[in-house]
Motif scaffolding. Structure first.
Motif, mmCIF file in Angstrom:
data_model
loop_
_atom_site.group_PDB
_atom_site.id
_atom_site.type_symbol
_atom_site.label_atom_id
_atom_site.label_comp_id
_atom_site.label_asym_id
_atom_site.label_seq_id
_atom_site.Cartn_x
_atom_site.Cartn_y
_atom_site.Cartn_z
ATOM 1 N N GLU A 16 -96.615 12.990 -85.329
ATOM 2 C CA GLU A 16 -97.695 12.169 -84.798
ATOM 3 C C GLU A 16 -98.289 11.250 -85.854
ATOM 4 N N THR A 17 -98.277 11.674 -87.089
ATOM 5 C CA THR A 17 -98.846 10.865 -88.161
ATOM 6 C C THR A 17 -97.794 10.019 -88.867
ATOM 7 N N ALA B 220 -105.612 5.989 -87.919
ATOM 8 C CA ALA B 220 -105.444 6.812 -89.116
ATOM 9 C C ALA B 220 -104.700 6.081 -90.225
ATOM 10 N N LEU C 228 -106.413 8.446 -94.357
ATOM 11 C CA LEU C 228 -105.371 9.212 -93.678
ATOM 12 C C LEU C 228 -105.664 10.703 -93.735
ATOM 13 N N ILE D 256 -100.154 14.214 -95.574
ATOM 14 C CA ILE D 256 -99.894 14.828 -94.265
ATOM 15 C C ILE D 256 -99.392 16.257 -94.442
ATOM 16 N N SER E 84 -108.535 11.546 -91.432
ATOM 17 C CA SER E 84 -108.133 11.429 -90.033
ATOM 18 C C SER E 84 -107.273 12.612 -89.591
ATOM 19 N N VAL E 85 -106.329 13.025 -90.437
ATOM 20 C CA VAL E 85 -105.465 14.153 -90.080
ATOM 21 C C VAL E 85 -106.287 15.435 -89.951
ATOM 22 N N ALA F 105 -103.984 7.080 -82.986
ATOM 23 C CA ALA F 105 -102.920 7.308 -83.967
ATOM 24 C C ALA F 105 -102.874 6.179 -84.994
#
Length: 744
Positions: A671-672, A419, A636, A725, A639-640, A416
């Protein structure tokens, strides 16, 4: 195995092709930014070397006599035009074997001068009364790039007669010019400090390269879970751990190598725009933005090698057991020892409060070590902070989405945090730089545009600048038309105070004298005490500023001098309306009073000189900020997307059991967003603390409130990250349909 690995990379179906393209594109972007960083460092060093020859009169190596060389007389001075620095070099050859300055075909003779392209353009467009009349004779050519630090440099090389220039007290004989291996001198004053430049650029490079490497590493881990399952299946049918490692390495190297090559194309595309960015306060020549063969080779080899290492680390469970992917266990939680480097960095910076190292190099390395420890500590402490926050979220969850997200974050906080680690680095560097620079500017505030510091010119005729035997300037030498120029409100003569008085910032007695009658006509420069007829003032009628007293509120100390009319003229202060036209015309007229002395300037221009280094570092900080935030945002996003791709089967199963897509989106968002916001807050706090400790240790300044620009960039960066996100959430509906669970 290498052939099989390449075949799997390029012919493994649509999913493999998409993964290869995405990874290559991400690596290309990161590589392009990395190459731009390296080229910017090289360009700044090239610019510094071109400054070097302007210090030739200060170097023992070039002022010493050389056999067979006729020296040149050299007199370098600084002028201004509309707030911009303008360099002037008066030069005279003493014989036919005189050295020729770089960028010139020959040493100009009396009545000739060479101009830089930027100055040449100004001379053609600006009225002569504002600029051209400062240069005697005619322009005979342009100064070449080899002599100019920047395409925007305003510079003139003016030819003089040897006997005239030799008579000037500040002139120096020069037998050669600094450059190449002689690019440094112990008393250099023009250009950037070489040690500070190297250290500062190292900080900038580290601050930029770290997010880039995180971005590249994140990109190479796309679909890591899917690849683990595929390689685990190969282990089950007999593939050895070494064969699986080779396949994973080849696949990662193929994508990274393609991206690295494409990165050179990205760099070539952005290179012209980079030249126009004033990293050091001045723009670059495009030819400065070059890469050495070491840079190119390091990137071409280092990026694929880094991707290979990331691939091998990602497949550790597969190498241990072919069933390791199926029999997943919760990773060991991060321990509190990860806070030690962060605490050590804070303690190191705190130690030097009141114990500032004696040398500049000692100070630089002391503060750099503390900041580096804090940066490393933030990266190491990030997973532990994420875990602690996730457990709090899970313990206090009132909705299923918060409980699921908290439990998952607590189980694997390293993934986590990975990211958002790039954004954490960017926020720490940005906050520390902005905090230090904002406080410095607040403590040494630049004069306002309409203040007397910015609107009044002063020309000072110091005795040491007067040719021996020549008459000193007097009031009668002040041009009659000076007071009649449009925009000039007053012309104020300043007489010389007793030379026996020690003039410094702690002594209220300034080097000049003025009658109270003259001072009363210009109350913006202060007042006399009651009953005084003459007061001691500074040559610009401003002097060292008292933060609590404005110039018009200042009361100058009385003087006992009664022979004011008989004393020599020390300075002339010209009060203007602040317009560029008035200031430049007055400057040009004042320069004719003493053509060999220091050029007239405003206090604001002198302040700009002292703050030039600060401006240079502010530019570097801006580059770090503006480059790091987009890189971190890209990391980011990748990663997501990677996380969604790897978990599409469990998410599709949850949907089949009745879980709504809205709740799944809430899980992914939490989570992000939770580690992003929590660790961002810690990074900002650590940056402010680092800035406060540095300011207290180095300058004894307090930390001031940061400006609106800082909050705009931080808020914009966080909002953009949350938008990234949110932009990935619609993918959940497409990748978690019933067919996904069935096909898997």
């Amino acid at each position: 195995m290498i052939g099989l690995g390449l075949r799997l990379a390029v012919a493994g179906g649509r999913e493999a092709a998409v993964r290869l393209v995405v990874v290559a594109a991400a690596v290309a972007l990161g590589t392009g930014l990395l190459l731009a960083t390296l080229a910017g460092i090289n360009a700044t060093k090239s610019q510094s070397l071109r400054y070097a020859w302007l210090n030739s009169a200060l170097s023992e190596a070039t002022t010493a006599a050389r056999p067979g060389v006729d020296p040149v007389w050299w007199l370098g001075r600084e002028d201004y035009f509309r707030g911009a620095e303008m360099l002037r070099l008066d030069i005279a050859a003493t014989g036919p074997a005189a050295p020729v300055p770089p960028g010139l075909p020959a040493v100009p003779g009396p009545g000739e001068f060479y101009a830089s392209p930027a100055l040449h353009d100004l001379l053609r467009t600006v009225p002569a009364a504002e600029l051209g009349d400062r240069f005697p004779g005619r322009e005979v050519g342009l100064i070449g790039d080899a002599a100019l630090p920047s395409p925007d440099t305003l510079f003139a090389v003016v030819g003089q007669a040897p006997d005239v220039l030799a008579a000037q007290p500040s002139a120096t004989k020069v037998s050669g010019f600094l450059g190449g291996g002689e690019a440094t001198c112990s008393r250099c004053i023009v250009g950037l400090n070489d040690t500070m430049l190297t250290v500062s650029l190292s900080v900038v490079a580290t601050a930029l390269i770290f997010p880039v490497l995180i971005f590249i590493g994140t990109a190479t881990r796309l679909s890591a879970a899917r690849r683990e399952q595929r390689f685990a299946a190969m282990r089950l049918i007999g593939a050895t751990p070494r064969q699986v490692s080779v396949l994973a390495t080849v696949e990662s190297i193929a994508a990274a190598a393609a991206g690295a090559v494409l990165g050179f194309g990205v760099f070539s595309a952005v290179r012209p725009g980079l030249a126009a960015i004033p990293f050091t306060g001045a723009t670059f020549f495009p030819s400065d933005l070059t890469l050495t063969w070491v840079d190119a080779l390091a990137v071409l080899v280092g990026i694929p090698v880094g991707a290979a290492v990331a691939a091998r680390l990602a497949l550790r469970r597969v190498r241990i057991s072919p069933l390791g992917v199926t029999r997943r266990v919760t990773p060991k939680p991060p321990r509190a020892w990860r806070l030690i480097p962060l605490a050590a960095g804070i303690a190191e910076l705190a130690y030097f409060v009141g114990r500032k190292p004696a040398t500049t190099d000692g100070q630089t390395y002391a503060y750099l070590a503390g900041a580096a420890l804090m940066l490393i500590g933030l990266v190491l402490a990030g997973p532990w902070l994420t875990m602690r926050t996730a457990r709090l979220v899970a313990d206090h969850a009132q909705r299923p989405a918060a409980l699921i997200a908290g439990r998952r974050l607590a189980d694997d906080p390293k993934a986590a945090f990975r990211a958002v680690s790039g954004l954490v680095v960017a926020l720490f560097v940005m906050t520390a730089a902005s905090g230090a620079i904002t406080a410095y500017v607040a403590e040494r505030a630049r004069p306002a545009a309409g203040s007397v510091e910015a609107t009044s010119l002063s020309a000072t005729f110091w005795p040491e600048d007067i040719v021996p035997g020549a008459p000193s300037p007097s009031v009668s030498d002040i041009p009659a038309g000076l007071a009649e120029l449009p925009g000039v409100r007053a012309v104020i003569p300043i007489k010389e105070n007793d030379r026996s008085v020690a003039f410094d910032s702690t002594n209220p007695q300034g080097p000049g004298l003025i009658s109270c009658a003259d001072l009363a006509r210009t109350p913006e420069y202060g007042a006399c005490p009651p009953g005084a007829r003459t007061v001691a003032v500074w040559s610009d009628l401003i002097g060292p500023r008292d933060p609590g007293v404005s110039p018009e509120e200042r009361v100058w100390p009385a003087s006992s001098a009664t022979d004011l009319d008989a004393r020599r003229l020390l300075a002339v202060v010209v009060a203007t309306d602040g317009s560029d036209t008035a200031k430049e015309r007055a400057r040009t007229v004042l320069a004719t009073m003493d053509p060999w002395g220091r050029y007239p300037a405003t206090e604001a221009e002198f302040e700009a000189d002292s703050a030039r280094t600060l401006v240079q570092f502010q530019r570097l900080a801006d580059v770090v900020i503006l480059a790091s935030l987009p890189i971190a945002g890209c990391s980011l996003a990748v990663s997501v997307i990677a996380g969604l791709t790897d978990r599409k089967r469990p998410f599709s199963v949850l949907r089949l059991t009745g879980v709504r897509i809205r709740m799944l989106r809430a899980v992914v968002a939490l989570e992000t967003a939770v580690p992003l916001l929590v660790v961002a807050a810690v990074a900002i706090g650590a940056g402010l603390l680092a800035a406060a400790l540095f300011l207290r240790a180095q300058l004894d300044y307090p930390l001031h409130g940061l400006g609106a620009g800082y909050y705009a960039m931080v808020g914009g960066g966080l909002v953009a990250s949350l938008a990234i996100i949110a932009a990935t959430l619609p993918l959940l509906r497409r990748i978690t349909g019933p067919e996904t669970a069935r096909n898997e």
